[in-house]
Enzyme design. Structure first.
Site, PDB file in Angstrom:
ATOM      1  N   ASP A  68       0.785  -1.212   0.366  1.00  0.00           N
ATOM      2  CA  ASP A  68       0.236  -0.177  -0.268  1.00  0.00           C
ATOM      3  C   ASP A  68       1.086   1.206   0.300  1.00  0.00           C
ATOM      4  O   ASP A  68       0.801   1.730  -1.415  1.00  0.00           O
ATOM      5  CB  ASP A  68      -0.997   0.342   1.213  1.00  0.00           C
ATOM      6  CG  ASP A  68      -1.763  -1.241   1.149  1.00  0.00           C
ATOM      7  OD1 ASP A  68      -2.687  -0.698   0.035  1.00  0.00           O
ATOM      8  OD2 ASP A  68      -2.302  -1.429   2.350  1.00  0.00           O
ATOM      9  N   ARG A  74      -0.570   4.431  16.092  1.00  0.00           N
ATOM     10  CA  ARG A  74      -0.509   5.579  15.218  1.00  0.00           C
ATOM     11  C   ARG A  74      -0.533   6.887  15.052  1.00  0.00           C
ATOM     12  O   ARG A  74      -0.041   7.823  14.584  1.00  0.00           O
ATOM     13  CB  ARG A  74      -2.495   4.828  14.314  1.00  0.00           C
ATOM     14  CG  ARG A  74      -2.332   3.185  13.133  1.00  0.00           C
ATOM     15  CD  ARG A  74      -1.129   3.111  12.647  1.00  0.00           C
ATOM     16  NE  ARG A  74      -1.628   2.162  11.680  1.00  0.00           N
ATOM     17  CZ  ARG A  74      -0.925   1.794  11.530  1.00  0.00           C
ATOM     18  NH1 ARG A  74       0.732   1.434  11.883  1.00  0.00           N
ATOM     19  NH2 ARG A  74      -0.790  -0.162  10.978  1.00  0.00           N
ATOM     20  N   ASP A 107      -7.440   2.094  10.635  1.00  0.00           N
ATOM     21  CA  ASP A 107      -5.851   3.215  10.733  1.00  0.00           C
ATOM     22  C   ASP A 107      -6.766   4.141   9.890  1.00  0.00           C
ATOM     23  O   ASP A 107      -5.629   5.775   9.916  1.00  0.00           O
ATOM     24  CB  ASP A 107      -4.709   2.394   9.915  1.00  0.00           C
ATOM     25  CG  ASP A 107      -4.646   0.712  10.802  1.00  0.00           C
ATOM     26  OD1 ASP A 107      -4.743   1.086  12.114  1.00  0.00           O
ATOM     27  OD2 ASP A 107      -3.849   0.260  10.671  1.00  0.00           O
ATOM     28  N   SER A 159      -2.128  -9.904   6.414  1.00  0.00           N
ATOM     29  CA  SER A 159      -1.704  -8.716   6.541  1.00  0.00           C
ATOM     30  C   SER A 159      -1.131  -8.089   7.714  1.00  0.00           C
ATOM     31  O   SER A 159      -1.637  -9.286   8.524  1.00  0.00           O
ATOM     32  CB  SER A 159      -2.732  -7.701   6.004  1.00  0.00           C
ATOM     33  OG  SER A 159      -2.735  -6.528   6.891  1.00  0.00           O
TER      34      SER A 159
HETATM   35  N1  ARG Z   1      -8.088  -4.070  13.824  1.00  0.00           N
HETATM   36  C1  ARG Z   1      -6.832  -3.925  14.578  1.00  0.00           C
HETATM   37  C2  ARG Z   1      -7.127  -2.113  14.852  1.00  0.00           C
HETATM   38  O1  ARG Z   1      -7.663  -1.873  14.113  1.00  0.00           O
HETATM   39  C3  ARG Z   1      -5.960  -4.159  13.804  1.00  0.00           C
HETATM   40  C4  ARG Z   1      -5.307  -3.128  12.932  1.00  0.00           C
HETATM   41  C5  ARG Z   1      -4.299  -3.844  12.228  1.00  0.00           C
HETATM   42  N2  ARG Z   1      -3.932  -3.579  11.093  1.00  0.00           N
HETATM   43  C6  ARG Z   1      -3.326  -3.765   9.732  1.00  0.00           C
HETATM   44  N3  ARG Z   1      -2.906  -3.393   8.668  1.00  0.00           N
HETATM   45  N4  ARG Z   1      -2.736  -5.345   9.944  1.00  0.00           N
HETATM   46  O2  ARG Z   1      -6.390  -1.679  15.550  1.00  0.00           O
END
Ligand code: ARG
Length: 386
Positions: free
Chosen positions: A13, A93, A122, A169
């Site tokens: 990405d 983040r 995210d 991922s």
């Molecule tokens: N579901 C989790 C969150 O929103 C983990 C997200 C993981 N992101 C990823 N790009 N694999 O915090």
């Protein structure tokens, strides 16, 4: 000269974002920034090779210490957890976004960018921090609604190649490893053992468990088995020891901020051990009233973190309350790690509100409790006689 700073990870990405920011958005200079919050060294190495080749300027910001001190430690104090998830990605983040903004200001850039899609949490977490600045915000993958296939095609047209096709991922930092995507999106699909890298399966863990001793000061873990340790080393060590005993796996359905349910798999041995230990120590030290009230505060704290809203003034107020309660949270917790479970087996503190005077072994006038008992359950007694 239009300049943009991209939160870079080295993955598909964010890699396609680099040429997209030039070709599609017309930026003259793309600065790729990797923020190190404890990703695997190989990932950082791979990101460096790819990032240096693709971008106009490449930077790595080591934020591990700040991550532990200003994000993970407050999380432990607030027993941070959302629906049972230890908030690994969520808590990192805002820091990644903050570091990207710092670079953008140093480099006098016009914009900041991230590679998140329009489906997850995210994007919201990056956007929330980015939008507190006057910088322009660009999210190419989301804005162009790119599918994974389209990204792969665009990548190969631009000489961006990946040695192995990644089936899952994965997002990893010092606190948590999260694995999603592919067949795992089917909630009924059993996770194959190969996706786990920090933890062994409980049936492969040593027959004999192990008892570890964790020292806390003001709600923060400071020592392991009587050895003082800095936060990074302590968390790394607990991930290793806990992982060996199969501690810290989660397979759950999670309610994303947008309201979608998603299937998530996590590994987090240190987080499981430290959160168990911390909660237990609070139970020994804080009053019943404090504990009940703090449950609400902890929950509100966790929801703000999950939503990426740590700039909400409420977050500071919650932290102020939490810090006040943690002044007394000093002591030692003994945790037994055994076959996938971390169980507290003992605790001690100079601030314990535990009194031996009420022990069953102490002779005491017991009738004084009768007055209390007389009115205990008063309303239900009347109700039951109606
Ligand atoms: N579901 C989790 C969150 O929103 C983990 C997200 C993981 N992101 C990823 N790009 N694999 O915090």
């Amino acid at each position: 000269m239009k300049k943009v700073v991209l939160a870079y990870s080295g993955g598909l990405d964010t890699s396609v974002c680099i040429p997209l920011l030039r070709e599609h958005y017309g930026y003259d200079e793309v600065i790729a920034v990797v923020v190190d919050v404890g990703q695997p060294e190989d990932d950082i190495k791979e990101a460096k090779e790819r990032g240096e080749r693709l971008s106009d300027m490449y930077k790595v910001v080591d934020a591990r210490e700040e991550f532990v001190r200003d994000y993970i430690f407050p999380l432990i104090k607030a027993n941070g957890s959302y629906e049972g998830y230890v908030l690994g990605t969520a808590i990192a983040r805002p820091l990644i976004a903050k570091k990207v903004v710092e670079v953008a200001k140093e480099e006098k850039a016009d914009a900041v960018a991230h590679g998140s899609t329009g489906k997850g949490n995210d994007q919201l977490r990056f956007d929330a921090v980015f939008r507190t600045t006057d910088l322009d915000l660009v999210a190419p993958v989301r804005e162009m609604s790119l599918t994974r296939e389209e990204e792969k095609r665009y990548a190969s047209e631009h000489g961006i190649s990946f040695e192995t096709e990644k089936r899952w991922s994965v997002d990893e930092n010092i606190w948590n490893r999260s694995i999603e995507g592919s067949e795992l999106e089917d909630p009924s699909f059993f996770p194959p053992e190969e996706i786990f890298q920090w933890t062994v399966s409980a049936n492969k863990a040593p027959e004999d468990g192990e008892i570890i001793k964790i020292g806390f000061e003001h709600g923060i873990p400071v020592s392991l088995n009587e050895r003082k340790m800095d936060g990074i080393s302590l968390i790394n060590k607990l991930n290793e020891v806990g992982g060996k005993h199969g501690v810290g796996r989660t397979d759950m359905i999670e309610d994303r901020v947008l309201g979608f349910k998603s299937r998530e798999i996590y590994e987090h041995p240190a987080a499981t051990i430290l959160l168990e230990a911390h909660r237990d120590l609070e139970q020994l030290i804080l009053t019943r009233n404090e504990l009940r009230f703090k449950e609400f505060v902890d929950r509100a704290w966790s929801e703000l973190v999950y939503q990426g809203l740590v700039m909400d003034p409420l977050f500071d107020s919650l932290n102020a309350f939490v810090d006040k309660t943690q002044e007394r949270v000093n002591g030692t917790v003994y945790v037994k790690l055994e076959k996938g479970v971390a169980r507290v087996v003992g605790r001690e503190s100079p601030n314990a509100l535990y009194s031996k005077e009420v022990s069953f072994d102490v002779k005491q006038e017991q009738m004084i409790a009768e007055g209390f008992s007389m009115y205990h359950g008063f309303q239900s007694r009347i109700f039951s006689k109606k």
